[in-house]
Design an enzyme around this catalytic site. Sequence first.
Site, PDB file in Angstrom:
ATOM      1  N   ASN A   1       0.863  -1.179   0.000  1.00 16.98           N
ATOM      2  CA  ASN A   1       0.000   0.000   0.000  1.00 16.98           C
ATOM      3  C   ASN A   1       0.902   1.232   0.000  1.00 16.98           C
ATOM      4  O   ASN A   1       1.678   1.441   0.941  1.00 16.98           O
ATOM      5  CB  ASN A   1      -0.904   0.020   1.232  1.00 16.98           C
ATOM      6  CG  ASN A   1      -1.888  -1.137   1.239  1.00 16.98           C
ATOM      7  OD1 ASN A   1      -2.033  -1.855   0.249  1.00 16.98           O
ATOM      8  ND2 ASN A   1      -2.579  -1.313   2.359  1.00 16.98           N
TER       9      ASN A   1
ATOM     10  N   TYR B   1       1.170   5.484  -0.670  1.00 19.15           N
ATOM     11  CA  TYR B   1       0.478   6.755  -0.822  1.00 19.15           C
ATOM     12  C   TYR B   1       1.417   7.943  -0.994  1.00 19.15           C
ATOM     13  O   TYR B   1       1.133   8.865  -1.741  1.00 19.15           O
ATOM     14  CB  TYR B   1      -0.434   7.006   0.385  1.00 19.15           C
ATOM     15  CG  TYR B   1      -1.615   6.075   0.426  1.00 19.15           C
ATOM     16  CD1 TYR B   1      -2.740   6.326  -0.335  1.00 19.15           C
ATOM     17  CD2 TYR B   1      -1.598   4.933   1.221  1.00 19.15           C
ATOM     18  CE1 TYR B   1      -3.831   5.474  -0.311  1.00 19.15           C
ATOM     19  CE2 TYR B   1      -2.683   4.068   1.252  1.00 19.15           C
ATOM     20  CZ  TYR B   1      -3.794   4.334   0.476  1.00 19.15           C
ATOM     21  OH  TYR B   1      -4.860   3.476   0.491  1.00 19.15           O
TER      22      TYR B   1
ATOM     23  N   THR C   1      -1.664  -3.060  -3.579  1.00 23.56           N
ATOM     24  CA  THR C   1      -2.979  -3.386  -3.046  1.00 23.56           C
ATOM     25  C   THR C   1      -3.764  -2.159  -2.598  1.00 23.56           C
ATOM     26  O   THR C   1      -4.970  -2.255  -2.384  1.00 23.56           O
ATOM     27  CB  THR C   1      -2.842  -4.385  -1.885  1.00 23.56           C
ATOM     28  OG1 THR C   1      -1.648  -4.097  -1.129  1.00 23.56           O
ATOM     29  CG2 THR C   1      -2.717  -5.812  -2.415  1.00 23.56           C
ATOM     30  N   GLU C   2      -3.076  -1.037  -2.455  1.00 27.06           N
ATOM     31  CA  GLU C   2      -3.752   0.240  -2.251  1.00 27.06           C
ATOM     32  C   GLU C   2      -2.908   1.344  -2.856  1.00 27.06           C
ATOM     33  O   GLU C   2      -1.701   1.419  -2.617  1.00 27.06           O
ATOM     34  CB  GLU C   2      -3.977   0.558  -0.764  1.00 27.06           C
ATOM     35  CG  GLU C   2      -5.015  -0.286  -0.067  1.00 27.06           C
ATOM     36  CD  GLU C   2      -5.253   0.164   1.374  1.00 27.06           C
ATOM     37  OE1 GLU C   2      -4.984   1.346   1.687  1.00 27.06           O
ATOM     38  OE2 GLU C   2      -5.704  -0.659   2.180  1.00 27.06           O
ATOM     39  N   ASN C   3      -3.548   2.201  -3.614  1.00 25.57           N
ATOM     40  CA  ASN C   3      -2.948   3.453  -4.064  1.00 25.57           C
ATOM     41  C   ASN C   3      -4.094   4.367  -4.472  1.00 25.57           C
ATOM     42  O   ASN C   3      -4.995   3.957  -5.203  1.00 25.57           O
ATOM     43  CB  ASN C   3      -1.987   3.238  -5.235  1.00 25.57           C
ATOM     44  CG  ASN C   3      -1.399   4.550  -5.742  1.00 25.57           C
ATOM     45  OD1 ASN C   3      -1.654   4.955  -6.869  1.00 25.57           O
ATOM     46  ND2 ASN C   3      -0.626   5.221  -4.908  1.00 25.57           N
TER      47      ASN C   3
END
Length: 462
Positions: free
Chosen positions: A311, A313, A368-370
């Site tokens: 993940n 950000y 898996t997260e952005n």
Amino acid sequence: MALTTSPVASFADLVSPPAGSAMRRPGFIFGAGTSSYQIEGAAHADGRLESIWDRFCATPGKVLRGENGDVACDHYNRLDEDLDILKRLGVDAYRFSIAWPRVMDEAGKPNAKGIDFYKRLLDGLGARGIKAFVTLYHWDLPQYLEDRGGWLNRDTAYRFAEYADLMSRELAGRGDVAAWTTHNEPWCSAYLGYGDGHHAPGLKSNRWAAQAMHHLLLGHGLALPILRANAPQALHGIVINCAPGYADKDTAEDRDAALLFETYQNRWVLDPLLKGEYPKDLWRLWKGCEPLVLDGDMDIIKRPIDYLGINYYSRAVLASKGPDTIDWVRHPEVERTTMDWEVYPQGLQDLFEAFKRDYANLPPLYITENGMSSHDKVEGGEVNDLQRQAYLKSHFAACSRAMDNGVDVRGYFVWSLMDNFEWAFGYERRFGLVHVDFETQKRTLKRSALAYADFLKERAGR
């Protein structure tokens, strides 16, 4: 169905990866993600028990405006509508989590009504041709386990393994489960939950954070062979949140501060998983906070994984405040999101290439997260989230560069599918591809969602 879209020409170029990108090749997975507490609601329905987030939200001063996940996006009651949105987007896969308090009682017996929701979810994904990436733990620990010590209690790791066994058996053969994930972001569970108190259960001690991390990772390792036995066709792994650290000034002191940041942000989790040891530099920051580790624990924790979810950000810029100390430096002139996180896509490429260099046994990676939060409003029936469109396009390009340089990345999940309960920030921060009016539960595809859908449609040749 309360879903609004806009009949416009293709928006694909607003977000799409560069021409010739390895992300465009067959087999690369594009998806979107959510988590149970952030979207499901139905907090008191069908035998669901209290979670640590229910208790945390009910504690005055912990969550912005005193908001909670009791209703959230009402996903529990709007499942088919939301599955249709996923189909409309054209994603290959959907990443979601199971609410532990929804599927077991305090004695460890299955709750059939709660489990049935996830069976219907998987069946619905399968009927729409969408793969499932299932996360077992995305922070909503049953409160009765926290009352016994939570992740500070070694027994919770064994209860987690039992939970993993139950769910992987109950959901066997439903839909197309491509991957099982043990934990989402153990760093957040350990540090934000037990170290600085920003997240549930709201405890504050670096020593507790270190011990909670050890038990989280132990639970991961204990669950792996169980998941492999019950779901041999799937991938099995873990998801971690990472950020690169950069020295504010090119001095030995600031470079050391950047190293210490990456040690506590990244290597605190990665070194046990991939090397079977905690990084010694961590204890420079947290002197005397080493966890209790029993014989054999590290061998359990470093069991091989099929994939590693990342993940990403933003980055951190660091300066030294003296020996073995770090200070975050904020440069006001750079682009930021409403989370006050710097937009820095190059950090994703730098991070991945550093992992490839530092870990010889690095498994295949999935982003898996952005994604990003912004002040999104529906105007004239549309949400033109310009910053998110540019954010996704620039991060797709950074991932493409990393792949060109030999990093094995196999999928990319945008965070998140829809606006939702953003933990301690309540409903103020909007990360979704889909706008949610929390008063009416009306869903509106933002322009980033329309662009993502157009790109996926063009990639599929439809």
